[in-house]
Enzyme design. Structure first.
Site, PDB file in Angstrom:
ATOM      1  N   THR A 372      34.565  37.058  46.377  1.00 56.45           N
ATOM      2  CA  THR A 372      33.691  38.192  46.612  1.00 56.45           C
ATOM      3  C   THR A 372      32.318  37.561  46.510  1.00 56.45           C
ATOM      4  O   THR A 372      32.203  36.422  46.066  1.00 56.45           O
ATOM      5  CB  THR A 372      33.957  39.249  45.516  1.00 56.45           C
ATOM      6  OG1 THR A 372      35.260  39.784  45.705  1.00 56.45           O
ATOM      7  CG2 THR A 372      32.945  40.383  45.502  1.00 56.45           C
ATOM      8  N   GLY A 464      34.691  37.768  41.413  1.00 54.30           N
ATOM      9  CA  GLY A 464      35.687  37.388  40.398  1.00 54.30           C
ATOM     10  C   GLY A 464      36.737  38.436  40.109  1.00 54.30           C
ATOM     11  O   GLY A 464      37.298  38.442  39.004  1.00 54.30           O
TER      12      GLY A 464
HETATM   13  N1  GLY Z   1      38.376  42.891  45.940  1.00 53.77           N
HETATM   14  C1  GLY Z   1      37.790  42.758  44.682  1.00 53.77           C
HETATM   15  C2  GLY Z   1      37.322  44.061  44.130  1.00 53.77           C
HETATM   16  O1  GLY Z   1      36.947  44.929  44.889  1.00 53.77           O
HETATM   17  O2  GLY Z   1      37.336  44.243  42.949  1.00 53.77           O
END
Ligand code: GLY
Length: 563
Positions: A372, A464
């Site tokens: 991310t 993370g």
């Molecule tokens: N895909 C990671 C989140 O949205 O927490």
């Protein structure tokens, strides 16, 4: 292991000053600053600020640039959240989380016995949620931007068309992809004009992505959700077993949502409400920590780590039990979860000498999303943006239409895949986050702005997966409670506990063997790892007219640019 950016001398640039402090590096700016996972993208954002753009303008340009330069997480095929605080202290948020397609169902990843088909919720085109990024950036700009939209998309087009110099990290990814048996789209993704995989230092051109971005530049949101891009997405999905249709794309809307608010001592916290779990959990945990007298608890001591872990354990259990898309869960107890009374009750239930046991018959789940990206921005008038966006895992689904040049997310993996089934390992089956058509999957992304005296004080966020919530929470404590400069706050030892699995994860090099031994005696199950978080932060001390930024040293291509 953390790589430490050591600057042996003071380095002065024309407008940006990077100073050594504590062995890490901080960047100073008087008029504005962008801190992102990619220095080229930070430069583009800062150039927009210098042209007179505000923080939202810079955020739009930085996000599109990251879609070109940081394709493992920067994206137009995924989604995210933006928290905005203007110079007058008014805060709001933009939700551009992906949505489940109309043809999705709560059992779509299960076999005939009702069990999860291992990994299926993260693999293939069925794992793709309806992308939200373009709609989110467009809505942010419509509401709060000042420069023309076209001027904000153009720098990304130039990067894609003229090529970016392939960094060491991306070159390594390119080689890994080449040697593996990844999806076809990624196989050729890093190819140069000779049809070979581009190498470190070579120019990497993305013509198809440039063409897609031109349609977005010329037609705004409709350039993605209607017209030829939307038709190609729908056709590609249909031809390759995906379920996203033209109707899904036409219907997608980003939403402005009221920021979730809390306080920590004299500071105000403005964060992302559901479908992020981040804001609620960060505020709940800060409220619990406020009950303790941290003046007498040393940073990184056994007592401190135990208290953090027990606080996290409780907040993650609440997260699992209660949180999901607010448009489908109208009765989430948000006020209760973020109240001081509730935190007091949670704190009083912590045994200061012994670890609690996470009860596997109740709630919990681990999923540590691999990629991310977060960036923080402030402009010369003091408007601030904290933005986190994602494809879920690194390079998302790894699939995209070669004609469009971008990668689709695999965000459907953030839903609870097996309704009603929670175990002590990875799975949670609670109702608020089971798959329903058009629902947004629960996220841990926690873009946050801490304000002091009604003005942005700390702009912070991280990638993370679930660890995001905890690394943001600890960085806030590091700044407020332990008076750390922003670089040290970002680099300082972090831990992670998420209720289930019942493990206290810590950064190997940063916790002493003695502390580890005592924590084990208290009943904690320890798990060391290299690094937690990749924080991008800006501190705005009210007493000085300066913005101080730092990008986590674990970000190989990251950078803070101020002016
Ligand atoms: N895909 C990671 C989140 O949205 O927490």
């Amino acid at each position: 292991m953390r790589t430490i950016k050591l600057l042996s001398t003071l380095v002065f640039f024309t407008a940006t000053i990077i100073l050594q402090s504590n062995g890490f590096s901080q960047t100073y700016g008087q008029n504005g600053m962008v801190v992102s996972d990619n220095t080229a993208a930070s430069k583009i954002g800062t150039a927009i600020l210098k042209k007179g753009g505000n923080a939202i303008d810079a955020a739009v340009a930085t996000a599109f640039a990251l879609a070109v330069t940081h394709p493992q997480a920067g994206n137009i095929g995924g989604g995210g959240f933006l928290v905005f605080m203007d110079a007058s202290g008014k805060a709001t948020t933009i939700d551009f989380r992906e949505k489940a397609p109309l043809l999705s169902s709560s059992t779509m990843f299960l076999d005939s016995t009702g069990a999860l088909i291992n990994g299926s919720n993260h693999q293939g085109l069925k794992s793709v949620g309806v992308p939200g990024t373009v709609a989110g950036l467009y809505l942010s700009h419509q509401k709060y931007g000042s420069l023309p939209w076209k001027d904000l998309v153009q720098p990304a087009i130039d990067l894609a068309e003229n090529g970016v110099v392939l960094s060491w990290t991306l070159a390594a990814h390119a080689q890994q992809i080449k040697s593996g048996s990844g999806p076809k789209f990624l196989k050729n993704y890093y190819n140069n004009s000779n049809g070979e995989v581009a190498k470190f230092g070579e120019l990497w051109v993305q013509k198809e992505l440039a063409n897609t971005l031109k349609l977005i530049r010329d037609h705004g949101k409709d350039g993605f959700y209607k017209g030829e891009v939307a038709k190609e997405i729908a056709a590609f999905m249909k031809a390759n077993g995906g379920i996203i249709t033209l109707e899904d794309l036409n219907k997608y809307e980003a939403l402005e949502r009221e920021a979730i608010k809390g306080t920590y001592k004299e500071y105000e916290i403005f964060a992302m409400p559901p479908p992020s779990s981040g804001g609620v959990a960060v505020i709940e945990m800060l409220n619990i920590m406020e009950q303790a007298n941290l003046d007498s608890i040393k940073f990184n001591s056994t007592e401190y780590v135990h208290l953090l872990a027990e606080t996290m354990r409780r907040a993650f259990a609440d997260r699992a039990e209660h949180l999901g898309d607010p448009d489908f869960n109208l009765d989430m107890p948000l006020n209760k979860l973020t109240s001081k009374d509730f935190a007091k009750m949670r704190y009083e239930n912590i045994d200061l000498n012994t670890a609690s046991v996470s009860d596997s018959s109740k709630f919990g789940q681990i999923y540590d999303g691999k990629s991310t990206t977060h960036f923080s921005i402030i402009d010369k008038n003091g408007n601030a943006v904290s933005l986190t966006f994602t494809l879920e895992q690194s390079y998302g689904s790894g699939i995209g239409s070669p004609d469009l040049g971008f990668i689709f997310n695999n965000e459907m993996g953030d839903f609870n895949p097996q309704p009603g089934y929670t175990n002590s390992g990875w799975l949670i089956g609670t109702n608020p986050n089971i798959i329903q058509p058009e629902k947004r999957m629960l996220s841990s992304m926690s873009p946050t702005i801490v304000a002091k005296n009604g003005k942005p004080y700390l702009i912070i966020g991280s990638p993370g997966g679930r660890t995001i919530i905890n690394t943001v929470f600890q960085t806030i404590l590091n700044v407020i409670e332990y008076d750390m400069p922003i670089d040290k706050a970002i680099e300082g030892m972090k831990i992670h506990h998420q209720w289930m699995p019942d493990r206290l994860v810590f950064e190997n090099d940063l916790m002493s063997p003695d502390t580890q031994r005592v924590l084990e005696q208290m009943g904690h199950v320890l798990q060391g790892r290299g690094n937690l978080g990749r924080l991008m932060g800006i501190l705005c001390p009210s007493e000085s007219n300066v913005y101080i930024g730092a990008s986590d040293s674990s970000s190989p291509d990251g950078g803070a640019i101020g002016y």
